[in-house]
Design a protein around this motif. Structure first.
Motif, short mmCIF file in Angstrom:
data_model
loop_
_atom_site.label_atom_id
_atom_site.label_comp_id
_atom_site.label_asym_id
_atom_site.label_seq_id
_atom_site.Cartn_x
_atom_site.Cartn_y
_atom_site.Cartn_z
N SER A 123 52.17 -47.06 -37.22
CA SER A 123 51.15 -46.74 -36.23
C SER A 123 50.55 -47.99 -35.60
O SER A 123 50.19 -47.99 -34.42
N LYS A 124 50.41 -49.03 -36.39
CA LYS A 124 49.73 -50.24 -35.90
C LYS A 124 50.73 -51.36 -35.66
O LYS A 124 50.66 -52.03 -34.64
N ARG A 159 53.73 -40.61 -35.41
CA ARG A 159 53.56 -40.15 -36.78
C ARG A 159 54.72 -40.53 -37.70
O ARG A 159 55.37 -39.65 -38.30
N TYR A 191 48.18 -52.02 -41.81
CA TYR A 191 47.87 -53.23 -41.03
C TYR A 191 48.54 -54.48 -41.60
O TYR A 191 48.21 -55.60 -41.19
N SER A 202 52.72 -47.23 -42.45
CA SER A 202 53.24 -46.55 -41.27
C SER A 202 53.53 -47.58 -40.20
O SER A 202 53.23 -48.77 -40.37
N ALA A 252 50.87 -42.87 -42.33
CA ALA A 252 50.25 -43.24 -43.60
C ALA A 252 49.34 -42.13 -44.08
O ALA A 252 49.18 -41.91 -45.28
N ALA A 253 48.75 -41.39 -43.13
CA ALA A 253 47.87 -40.28 -43.50
C ALA A 253 48.67 -39.23 -44.26
O ALA A 253 48.23 -38.73 -45.32
N ASP A 309 47.25 -48.88 -49.41
CA ASP A 309 47.39 -48.34 -48.04
C ASP A 309 47.49 -49.54 -47.09
O ASP A 309 46.51 -50.26 -46.90
N PHE A 348 37.98 -46.44 -45.31
CA PHE A 348 38.48 -45.53 -44.27
C PHE A 348 38.02 -44.12 -44.65
O PHE A 348 38.42 -43.60 -45.69
N ASN A 395 40.40 -51.61 -43.05
CA ASN A 395 39.64 -50.90 -42.04
C ASN A 395 38.40 -50.40 -42.76
O ASN A 395 38.56 -49.62 -43.71
N ASN A 405 42.97 -50.89 -49.57
CA ASN A 405 43.44 -50.98 -48.19
C ASN A 405 43.22 -52.42 -47.71
O ASN A 405 42.10 -52.85 -47.52
C1 LIG Z 1 43.17 -47.68 -43.38
C2 LIG Z 1 43.98 -46.64 -42.71
N1 LIG Z 1 44.80 -45.88 -43.44
C3 LIG Z 1 45.54 -44.92 -42.89
C4 LIG Z 1 45.47 -44.66 -41.54
C5 LIG Z 1 46.30 -43.56 -40.97
O1 LIG Z 1 47.35 -44.10 -40.25
P1 LIG Z 1 48.55 -43.24 -39.69
O2 LIG Z 1 48.41 -43.19 -38.22
O3 LIG Z 1 49.76 -43.99 -40.09
O4 LIG Z 1 48.51 -41.91 -40.32
C6 LIG Z 1 44.61 -45.40 -40.73
C7 LIG Z 1 44.49 -45.12 -39.30
O5 LIG Z 1 43.69 -45.64 -38.58
C8 LIG Z 1 43.85 -46.43 -41.32
O6 LIG Z 1 43.01 -47.18 -40.61
#
Ligand SMILES: Cc1ncc(COP(=O)(O)O)c(C=O)c1O
Length: 401
Positions: A243-244, A252, A216, A241, A106-107, A213, A131, A179, A175
């Protein structure tokens, strides 16, 4: 100087999570790793679902010729089509492969979107707390981050948004689940935000993008639903993404989904694909693209996260901490019992509890607790929280009753 002045300034401003983690390392060296209750990182402790491992084994046993080569900068057609199919089913909108661009998490997705849409000096609105990386990402592409306070329960306030939008506003970045608060934005909240956006777009005669974004989105509890932003404004993109939801942050892998009925969707998509290339990502990781294509309906054990949330939330509330009950993600964002959140965080360290001050998320006076840790860490930390509350003379702590 080895780094630019800007980066030097960013280094000192941005290091709260890292600083807390480093202090944790020191405490771990002295007290042993099992006696330190580290709630600083958003790094999932759970393993990816079994279906991921099975898919990985199948791929390793049956390699596809050329599977390590470069590909289209947008990613594999099959993966994009698989994601588009799920998006079409879930939203009822005509998503096709072309509306999905595979990214480096997501980053990476956020950087690609911001690079594609921002003119120098364009403003991107975020709601506090947020974030913290957003500020750096917006700066990467010559934009200006504009922070708007949230209202009750950390929910965006449409009137505050209306006041914050200017002729330079290019995007509103939200978001949910959030977070650091864990709060989920409901339909009424999104409608409020998007009503303001649509009205301001008309008034100012320019597109204002809603960037949602959502890494989650699949980690929600108590029957909460994350409404689909695509139903509220056509000028919307989702960045996300695995990731979670699949616990793959080190791999990634993420994507951008562009509203299929956006007026200039094709041009934006072309720009996004180009930016994926010129930012140096080139393409999202090849093996992960192959794997996640078939895992779009999978997710990690959400019930386990809910149990951890309840353990910690119930205990903190019983001690007198003020906490908004989160319905998603794996964070709590309680109010700091001391006016200075950094002072509170230092005091918590005395009890070997590591948390991050709210100012690290643009909201002093709070602290973030990340509960994506082993259940034993939470269970073992409960007496330490009680002692901390007792030292603070908190009303409901057992010592005070
Ligand atoms: C709100 C939020 N956006 C984006 C990201 C980035 O996630 P990614 O690992 O998919 O790049 C995070 C990672 O903790 C996050 O908490």
């Amino acid at each position: 100087m080895a780094v630019s002045q800007k980066i030097r300034a960013f280094l000192s401003e941005a290091s709260w999570i890292r600083r807390m983690f480093e202090e944790g390392e020191k405490l771990r060296a002295v007290h042993g790793p099992d006696r330190v209750y580290d709630f600083t990182l958003g790094n999932p402790e759970v393993e990816p679902p079994a279906a991921f491992k099975a898919a990985l084994q199948r791929l390793a046993a049956n390699p596809i010729p050329g599977m390590h080569r470069y590909m289209s900068n947008a990613g594999y057609e099959e993966t994009r089509a698989a994601i588009a199919e799920v998006l079409a089913q879930d939203t009822g909108l005509p998503f096709r492969a072309k509306h999905v661009i595979m990214t480096v998490g997501a980053a990476g997705a956020l950087n690609v979107v911001l690079k594609a849409i921002l003119e120098p000096g364009d403003e991107v609105i975020v709601f506090t707390p947020y974030f913290v990386e957003y500020g750096f990402y917006v700066d990467n592409h010559g934009g200006v981050l504009k922070k708007v306070p949230t209202g009750q329960g950390f929910l965006p306030d449409a009137e505050a948004l209306e006041r914050a939008i200017t002729p330079r506003t290019r995007a509103v970045l939200i978001n949910s689940p959030n977070n650091p608060t864990g709060v989920v934005y409901g339909e009424g909240c999104l409608e409020g935000i998007c009503r303001v956006i649509r009205q301001k777009e008309k008034e100012l005669g320019r597109a204002i993008y809603l960037i949602s974004d959502e890494p989650y989105a699949k980690l929600v509890y108590d029957g909460a639903r994350v409404p689909c932003v695509f139903h509220f404004t056509r000028n919307s993109v989702v960045v996300t993404s695995h990731s979670k939801d699949l616990a793959l942050p080190g791999e990634r892998i993420g994507y951008i989904a562009v509203h299929p009925e956006m007026e200039e969707a094709d041009l934006l998509i072309e720009g996004l694909i180009f930016c994926n290339r010129i930012l140096g990502f080139v393409n999202a990781p090849a093996l992960m693209q192959r794997l996640v294509a078939g895992l779009q309906r999978e997710r990690v054990d959400v019930e386990g996260y809910r149990e951890k949330r309840d353990l910690l939330y119930n205990h903190l509330v019983s001690l007198g901490f003020e906490v908004v009950k989160p319905q998603g993600a794996f964070y709590l964002f309680p109010k700091s019992p001391l006016p200075d959140d950094v002072e509170f965080v230092r005091l918590a360290q005395k009890y070997l509890i590591l948390v991050v001050p709210g100012r690290g998320f643009g909201q002093p006076g709070h602290f973030r607790v990340s509960y994506c840790v082993r259940k034993e860490v939470i269970v073992n930390s409960l007496p330490a929280w009680t002692q901390l509350a007792r030292e603070l003379g908190m009303e409901k702590s057992p010592a005070a009753s």
